[in-house]
Motif scaffolding. Structure first.
Motif: not given
Length: 177
Positions: A49, A53, A117, A119, A155-156
């Motif tokens: 992601g 982002l 980052v 996930d 993220t997510k």
């Protein structure tokens, strides 16, 4: 083969050129430019992601504008994409596939801000697998820039499935947070 030993001029040779050294450094100072940009490096596993982002952060520059489309699953970052955010940040968005990792080292420099980052959904991978992915990125970074300033971005989160409890055939799950 001949004499390969290096010879160095005496101390007096350097003292005679002190004014030349002073002129050289004065010219460097006069021609130097202070950077007003901050380098932000966004790194992580493929499909974590990162590009999404960066695109969402870019949208903050234009409040009220329609949201940009998120990248399609097949629309991966090839190598590194660079963009500027709010005239302050030069963003290096790294492709997360392992074949790009050797090239990342060229852009890992002291003084940058690093966003690693992760996930949080990761296709149902175990927490240990997500931790291993995070540690891999931190190891890559530490090998080139020990002591780098790092922020970890999950993220997510909207895709995370949490099993709250089970009872016989009933499973209670919460999707998202």
């Amino acid at each position: 083969m001949g004499n390969t030993a290096a010879t160095f001029p005496g101390k007096n040779a350097f003292q005679a050129d002190i004014p030349a050294f002073q002129r050289y450094y004065a010219q460097l100072r006069a021609a130097s430019v202070t950077s007003t940009k901050l380098k932000l490096v966004v790194m992580g596993k493929g499909e974590a992601g990162k590009t999404s982002l960066v695109r969402r952060l870019k949208e903050l520059e234009s409040p009220g504008a329609a949201p940009a489309a998120l990248p399609a699953r097949a629309d991966r970052t090839i190598g590194i994409e660079m963009t500027t955010l709010q005239s302050t940040f030069v963003v290096h968005d790294f492709g997360g596939q392992p074949e790009y990792y050797p090239w990342h080292k060229l852009f890992l420099t002291p003084g940058a801000l690093y966003a690693v980052v992760v996930d949080l959904a990761d296709g149902g991978a175990s927490p240990a697998a997500r931790e291993a992915a995070l540690l891999e990125q931190l190891d890559i970074l530490h090998a080139s820039v020990p002591g780098a300033v790092v922020i970890v971005v999950g993220t997510k989160a909207d895709l995370v499935v949490i099993v709250v409890g089970t009872k016989a055939d009933l499973v209670v799950i919460v999707v998202g947070t």
